[in-house]
Write a protein that holds these residues in place. Structure first.
Motif, short mmCIF file in Angstrom:
data_model
loop_
_atom_site.label_atom_id
_atom_site.label_comp_id
_atom_site.label_asym_id
_atom_site.label_seq_id
_atom_site.Cartn_x
_atom_site.Cartn_y
_atom_site.Cartn_z
N GLN A 17 56.88 54.37 52.26
CA GLN A 17 56.68 54.10 50.82
C GLN A 17 56.20 52.79 50.80
N VAL A 18 55.48 52.38 49.53
CA VAL A 18 54.96 51.05 49.33
C VAL A 18 56.01 50.43 48.34
N ALA A 19 56.50 48.94 48.83
CA ALA A 19 57.17 48.34 47.95
C ALA A 19 56.50 46.80 47.63
N PHE A 20 57.01 46.47 46.54
CA PHE A 20 56.45 45.19 45.98
C PHE A 20 57.02 43.91 46.86
N GLU A 26 66.83 45.89 43.82
CA GLU A 26 66.87 46.59 45.36
C GLU A 26 65.89 47.66 45.13
N ILE A 27 65.32 47.85 46.44
CA ILE A 27 64.36 48.92 46.61
C ILE A 27 65.08 49.95 47.39
N HIS A 28 65.07 51.23 46.88
CA HIS A 28 65.73 52.31 47.37
C HIS A 28 64.91 53.39 48.37
N CYS A 29 65.12 53.80 49.37
CA CYS A 29 64.46 54.91 49.78
C CYS A 29 64.27 56.07 48.76
N ALA A 30 62.99 56.65 48.64
CA ALA A 30 62.78 57.51 47.59
C ALA A 30 63.39 59.10 48.01
N PRO A 39 66.41 41.74 46.56
CA PRO A 39 65.70 40.63 46.01
C PRO A 39 66.35 39.42 46.40
N THR A 40 65.62 38.13 46.75
CA THR A 40 66.20 37.11 47.04
C THR A 40 65.84 35.83 46.13
N GLY A 41 64.85 36.28 45.10
CA GLY A 41 64.61 35.06 44.32
C GLY A 41 62.90 34.73 44.38
N GLY A 42 62.87 35.16 45.95
CA GLY A 42 61.25 34.96 46.36
C GLY A 42 60.90 36.39 46.68
N ASP A 43 60.31 36.29 48.01
CA ASP A 43 60.03 37.41 48.71
C ASP A 43 61.25 38.28 49.06
#
Ligand SMILES: [Zn+2]
Length: 63
Positions: A17-20, A26-30, A39-43
């Motif tokens: 999948q594509v993530a920003f 948090e990004i979870h597997c679809a 998230p870290t505040g930056g990348d």
């Protein structure tokens, strides 16, 4: 530049999948729900395989 997107692959189920890159949540597997990035505040910090950088949103590829 609003930030890059990344093509990532879940280590558990191999879903891609594509993530920003600067995700603020948090990004979870679809497919399986595994946490793929935090998230870290930056990348965001990715916990999975990053296949490639996607410089534009797929939906804006022809703009
Ligand atoms: Zn998965």
């Amino acid at each position: 530049m609003a930030g890059n997107f990344y093509q990532i692959r879940c280590a558990d189920c191999e879903n891609e999948q594509v993530a920003f890159g600067k995700a603020s949540t948090e990004i979870h597997c679809a497919v399986c729900g595994t946490t793929l990035a935090t998230p870290t505040g930056g990348d965001a910090e990715f916990h999975c395989e990053v296949i490639e950088t996607v410089e534009r949103r797929p939906s804006e590829a022809q703009v």
